[in-house]
Design an enzyme around this catalytic site. Structure first.
Site, PDB file in Angstrom:
ATOM      1  N   CYS A  51      67.228  45.067  44.532  1.00  0.00           N
ATOM      2  CA  CYS A  51      68.051  44.617  45.658  1.00  0.00           C
ATOM      3  C   CYS A  51      69.269  43.775  45.251  1.00  0.00           C
ATOM      4  O   CYS A  51      69.159  42.849  44.455  1.00  0.00           O
ATOM      5  CB  CYS A  51      67.222  43.792  46.628  1.00  0.00           C
ATOM      6  SG  CYS A  51      65.788  44.651  47.239  1.00  0.00           S
ATOM      7  N   ARG A  86      72.178  48.008  40.105  1.00  0.00           N
ATOM      8  CA  ARG A  86      70.881  47.334  40.096  1.00  0.00           C
ATOM      9  C   ARG A  86      69.763  48.274  40.554  1.00  0.00           C
ATOM     10  O   ARG A  86      68.600  48.021  40.305  1.00  0.00           O
ATOM     11  CB  ARG A  86      70.929  46.099  40.997  1.00  0.00           C
ATOM     12  CG  ARG A  86      71.884  45.028  40.505  1.00  0.00           C
ATOM     13  CD  ARG A  86      72.001  43.916  41.507  1.00  0.00           C
ATOM     14  NE  ARG A  86      70.783  43.156  41.638  1.00  0.00           N
ATOM     15  CZ  ARG A  86      70.463  42.095  40.918  1.00  0.00           C
ATOM     16  NH1 ARG A  86      71.282  41.668  39.989  1.00  0.00           N
ATOM     17  NH2 ARG A  86      69.328  41.452  41.115  1.00  0.00           N
ATOM     18  N   TRP A 144      66.035  48.073  47.468  1.00  0.00           N
ATOM     19  CA  TRP A 144      65.127  48.877  46.645  1.00  0.00           C
ATOM     20  C   TRP A 144      63.763  48.655  47.271  1.00  0.00           C
ATOM     21  O   TRP A 144      63.184  47.577  47.167  1.00  0.00           O
ATOM     22  CB  TRP A 144      65.170  48.374  45.208  1.00  0.00           C
ATOM     23  CG  TRP A 144      64.587  49.303  44.191  1.00  0.00           C
ATOM     24  CD1 TRP A 144      65.233  50.324  43.553  1.00  0.00           C
ATOM     25  CD2 TRP A 144      63.257  49.283  43.673  1.00  0.00           C
ATOM     26  NE1 TRP A 144      64.380  50.933  42.675  1.00  0.00           N
ATOM     27  CE2 TRP A 144      63.158  50.326  42.720  1.00  0.00           C
ATOM     28  CE3 TRP A 144      62.127  48.508  43.912  1.00  0.00           C
ATOM     29  CZ2 TRP A 144      62.004  50.607  42.011  1.00  0.00           C
ATOM     30  CZ3 TRP A 144      60.968  48.777  43.218  1.00  0.00           C
ATOM     31  CH2 TRP A 144      60.905  49.820  42.273  1.00  0.00           C
ATOM     32  N   ASN A 176      66.199  39.478  48.574  1.00  0.00           N
ATOM     33  CA  ASN A 176      65.744  40.155  47.364  1.00  0.00           C
ATOM     34  C   ASN A 176      64.465  39.457  46.928  1.00  0.00           C
ATOM     35  O   ASN A 176      64.454  38.244  46.792  1.00  0.00           O
ATOM     36  CB  ASN A 176      66.835  40.017  46.278  1.00  0.00           C
ATOM     37  CG  ASN A 176      66.371  40.478  44.907  1.00  0.00           C
ATOM     38  OD1 ASN A 176      65.351  41.156  44.780  1.00  0.00           O
ATOM     39  ND2 ASN A 176      67.114  40.114  43.870  1.00  0.00           N
ATOM     40  N   GLY A 177      63.379  40.207  46.749  1.00  0.00           N
ATOM     41  CA  GLY A 177      62.113  39.587  46.341  1.00  0.00           C
ATOM     42  C   GLY A 177      60.971  40.117  47.191  1.00  0.00           C
ATOM     43  O   GLY A 177      61.110  41.149  47.858  1.00  0.00           O
ATOM     44  N   GLU A 235      62.438  54.066  21.261  1.00  0.00           N
ATOM     45  CA  GLU A 235      63.622  53.836  22.087  1.00  0.00           C
ATOM     46  C   GLU A 235      64.314  55.175  22.413  1.00  0.00           C
ATOM     47  O   GLU A 235      64.765  55.387  23.547  1.00  0.00           O
ATOM     48  CB  GLU A 235      64.571  52.869  21.349  1.00  0.00           C
ATOM     49  CG  GLU A 235      65.929  52.634  21.994  1.00  0.00           C
ATOM     50  CD  GLU A 235      65.881  52.105  23.413  1.00  0.00           C
ATOM     51  OE1 GLU A 235      64.807  51.722  23.894  1.00  0.00           O
ATOM     52  OE2 GLU A 235      66.940  52.119  24.068  1.00  0.00           O
ATOM     53  N   LYS A 269      64.930  56.485  26.211  1.00  0.00           N
ATOM     54  CA  LYS A 269      66.275  56.815  26.696  1.00  0.00           C
ATOM     55  C   LYS A 269      66.307  58.224  27.275  1.00  0.00           C
ATOM     56  O   LYS A 269      66.870  58.468  28.336  1.00  0.00           O
ATOM     57  CB  LYS A 269      67.246  56.689  25.513  1.00  0.00           C
ATOM     58  CG  LYS A 269      68.594  56.184  25.843  1.00  0.00           C
ATOM     59  CD  LYS A 269      68.738  54.691  25.794  1.00  0.00           C
ATOM     60  CE  LYS A 269      67.810  53.969  26.729  1.00  0.00           C
ATOM     61  NZ  LYS A 269      67.787  52.547  26.594  1.00  0.00           N
ATOM     62  N   GLU A 309      64.370  58.423  30.682  1.00  0.00           N
ATOM     63  CA  GLU A 309      64.973  57.804  31.861  1.00  0.00           C
ATOM     64  C   GLU A 309      66.262  58.482  32.303  1.00  0.00           C
ATOM     65  O   GLU A 309      66.580  58.490  33.480  1.00  0.00           O
ATOM     66  CB  GLU A 309      65.154  56.292  31.686  1.00  0.00           C
ATOM     67  CG  GLU A 309      66.207  55.850  30.708  1.00  0.00           C
ATOM     68  CD  GLU A 309      66.400  54.327  30.739  1.00  0.00           C
ATOM     69  OE1 GLU A 309      66.772  53.777  29.701  1.00  0.00           O
ATOM     70  OE2 GLU A 309      66.180  53.698  31.792  1.00  0.00           O
ATOM     71  N   HIS A 313      47.067  62.450  14.136  1.00  0.00           N
ATOM     72  CA  HIS A 313      45.901  61.909  14.835  1.00  0.00           C
ATOM     73  C   HIS A 313      45.836  62.378  16.287  1.00  0.00           C
ATOM     74  O   HIS A 313      45.132  61.769  17.091  1.00  0.00           O
ATOM     75  CB  HIS A 313      45.893  60.381  14.744  1.00  0.00           C
ATOM     76  CG  HIS A 313      45.814  59.888  13.332  1.00  0.00           C
ATOM     77  ND1 HIS A 313      44.696  60.057  12.553  1.00  0.00           N
ATOM     78  CD2 HIS A 313      46.743  59.295  12.531  1.00  0.00           C
ATOM     79  CE1 HIS A 313      44.922  59.555  11.345  1.00  0.00           C
ATOM     80  NE2 HIS A 313      46.164  59.096  11.302  1.00  0.00           N
ATOM     81  N   LYS A 317      68.364  48.535  37.295  1.00  0.00           N
ATOM     82  CA  LYS A 317      68.859  47.882  36.086  1.00  0.00           C
ATOM     83  C   LYS A 317      68.101  46.591  35.824  1.00  0.00           C
ATOM     84  O   LYS A 317      67.723  46.292  34.705  1.00  0.00           O
ATOM     85  CB  LYS A 317      70.360  47.597  36.242  1.00  0.00           C
ATOM     86  CG  LYS A 317      70.997  46.920  35.041  1.00  0.00           C
ATOM     87  CD  LYS A 317      71.088  47.873  33.879  1.00  0.00           C
ATOM     88  CE  LYS A 317      71.707  47.241  32.643  1.00  0.00           C
ATOM     89  NZ  LYS A 317      71.415  48.057  31.444  1.00  0.00           N
TER      90      LYS A 317
END
Ligand code: AGP
Length: 588
Positions: free
Chosen positions: A2, A27, A74, A100-101, A465, A469, A472, A488, A583
């Site tokens: 948010c 965000r 969000w 926001n929260g 990483e 990447k 996403e 394994h 973000k």
């Protein structure tokens, strides 16, 4: 998550708010809305969709009024619907709020308010705030006092902006465990979850502390502590500029940020020696030492752990921030926790830091956003100095983290100076030339359902990483792991044509990694080698320049970032705003 933007000015604010909303788009959100006050009434326009879509449908920027607030939501509590988008007004429409929260006790609060006759229009936790403050305002007739009294009833996290229908000259902000920043302009004052929201208007900011409440008018900012006592705080200047948040000639922020890395590895390397030494001393003296972070920052933390273990012979664990609590048995007075975070606002990281402090540990952080909650709550901070990162996928912040982590480890090792950054910057610029070759790989492999990334030793976190990447940005299933782990279990998934990226710089682990590449080829994999040395085992080879081993993850990351970016474009995704992601992940 948010985004909040509020403005009280001596001119109409709707256009300013719309511009701010666009700047906090990164965000992550699913719906947006705006409220202004004009002629003694709130005007509210809100709906599901991107800022541009909702603006086209509802013309938020046409709302009249010199005070207003805008929000990108969000969804957490309540589905993604027009009605659940913020702002939310109280039943008499005397108070409106954006938030926001998460309000953890909203269910009992809603029940109590409903029994007193309040009518709710949404399924959100946020709406209770408007109703509670409406009641308090009726009683206290003062926006600051009403907000302070109202917020005392809330459990959970919040950053909010509150407006009062009969006080169009005033906006109130309040925060607890979620970011809220004041922008001090000339004839206009701002409230936002991020400095980027108002950076084009002012670079003078005030970071609010937990439980503080702020009152904005067009030419004055007053801050109050939790007991209502006024607090004096001078604005500080932020180093970020408007040009930092433009795409320049690039198609996407992500591509721009990938291409900024020859510069940002240099800017990240400029650190205050005294701060570095304090950081290093704390690590050397720690009775127990943890590194904590989430996502990409966690991978940078793994790289730091590797060098501390291997070169400095210091025992340290890198733990995903959301799990640090489970390791609290090893935290106590004399412990040190090193936290990595681009945003400095990640809820998991902040929880971990809270837990560490509760046990008496000291916290040192490596952060991009100066003034962020993490930066302010740490005993020592090193900034990444890589400028704002807008693309949801961390790119330049990762390589900047690796630079700063290396500086800290070098300081721990007693090296007075770390050098080679100019050569590193040149090597990154050289590596970026692989762009065309990466596009060819994307062309060949864009229809594959799975990708694997493997490496050994210090490069293993880079493999993880690379997989993160790709997942996403392209939504392709990907896994990254130490090459030694393949046999394994994962080897069973390798089929004819499965693309496997093998990171294999020259050095002591080179031969073993080549053997793993052979094993992969024998099972039909298309091995894509990323190295400074070519080998016939690779079906495709991406050459990266030879650099000091401690910097190898930086140059190796570049082709992996480009692969993820171009794959995203090839699949017609939006690389800057991947689905379902934010973000700054400000909820647990
Ligand atoms: C990286 O590409 C991600 N978007 C994500 O994993 C990110 O690194 C994570 O959420 C941590 O964020 P932070 O660095 O701001 O704490």
């Amino acid at each position: 998550m948010c985004g909040i933007v509020g403005c009280v000015a001596e001119e109409p604010v709707a256009e300013i708010l719309l511009e701010g909303l666009k700047r906090v788009e990164y965000r992550g959100y699913d719906s947006v809305g705006m409220a202004t006050i004009s002629g003694g009434k709130f005007g509210v326009r809100k709906g599901v969709g991107r800022v541009a879509e909702v603006e086209e449908r509802l013309q938020m920027s046409r709302l009249p009024g010199d005070a207003g607030m805008a929000h990108s939501r969000w969804a957490t509590h309540g589905g993604v619907t027009d009605q659940n988008a913020h702002p939310h007004a109280s039943c008499r429409e005397s108070v409106a709020v954006i938030h926001n929260g998460i309000i953890e006790n909203y269910v009992p609060l809603k029940k109590a308010l409903s029994s007193r006759g309040h009518r709710f229009r949404s399924e959100t936790d946020t709406e209770v705030i408007a109703h509670i403050i409406e009641d308090e305002y009726k009683r206290l007739r003062d926006p600051v006092k009403a907000t302070l009294a109202g917020t005392k009833k809330l459990k959970g996290q919040y950053a909010m902006a509150v407006m009062f229908q009969d006080r169009p000259d005033v906006m109130i902000g309040a925060r607890k465990d979620a970011p809220l920043i004041v922008g001090v302009g000339d004839g206009k004052m701002f409230l936002a979850s991020d400095v980027l929201a108002f950076i084009g208007h002012t670079d003078r900011t005030i970071f609010l502390d937990n439980l503080e409440v702020v009152e904005l008018t067009k030419d004055r900012v007053r801050i109050f502590g939790p007991q209502g006592k006024e607090v004096r705080r001078k604005p500080t200047q932020v180093a970020w500029e408007l040009s930092d948040v433009s795409k320049s000639d690039f198609a996407h922020y992500t591509l721009k940020e990938i291409n900024e890395q020859p510069k940002t590895v240099l800017t990240a390397s400029v650190q205050d020696p005294a701060k570095l030494e304090a950081f290093a001393k704390a690590i050397r003296k720690a009775k127990s030492l943890y590194i904590t972070a989430s996502g990409t920052s966690y991978h940078a933390g793994l790289l730091m752990k590797f060098r501390l273990n291997k070169e400095a012979k210091i025992r340290v664990d890198t733990v995903v921030a959301g799990e640090l609590k489970e390791h609290a048995g090893f935290l106590g007075k004399g412990s040190v926790v090193v936290a990595f975070s681009q945003s400095g606002e990640t809820a998991d990281v902040m929880e971990a830091v809270k837990e560490a402090k509760k046990h008496g540990a000291r916290v040192f952080s490596i952060v991009n956003a100066a003034g962020s909650t993490l930066a302010r709550e740490s005993d020592g901070v090193l900034l990444l100095n890589c400028g704002p990162e807008v693309g949801v996928a961390a790119t330049k912040s990762f390589t900047a983290q690796v630079v700063v982590a290396n500086l800290v480890v070098d300081a721990v090792l007693g090296k007075r100076r770390s050098n080679g950054f100019k050569e590193l910057s040149e090597a990154v610029a050289e590596t970026l030339k692989c762009d065309e070759q990466i596009r060819d790989l994307v062309y060949e492999y864009s229809s594959r359902p799975d990708f694997y990334f493997v490496a050994r030793g210090y490069e293993s976190p880079v493999a993880m990483e690379g997989a993160l990447k790709l997942k996403e940005l392209s939504y392709i299933h990907a896994e990254g792991m130490p090459a030694s782990e393949l046999k394994h279990g994962t080897l069973a998934l390798i089929e004819k044509g499965t693309p496997v990226v093998v990171l294999n710089p020259s050095g002591s682990l080179h031969a073993d990694t080549l053997s793993n590449a052979e094993e992969l080829r024998a099972r039909g994999a298309d091995v894509i080698g990323v190295s400074d040395v070519k080998d016939e085992v690779y079906r495709h080879f991406v050459r990266v320049p030879k650099v000091q081993p401690k910097f190898a993850p930086i140059v190796e990351s570049i082709p992996l970032q480009l692969l993820a970016y171009h794959m995203s474009v090839a699949k017609r995704n939006d690389p800057d705003y991947p689905r379902n992601l934010a973000k700054s992940v400000t909820v647990k």
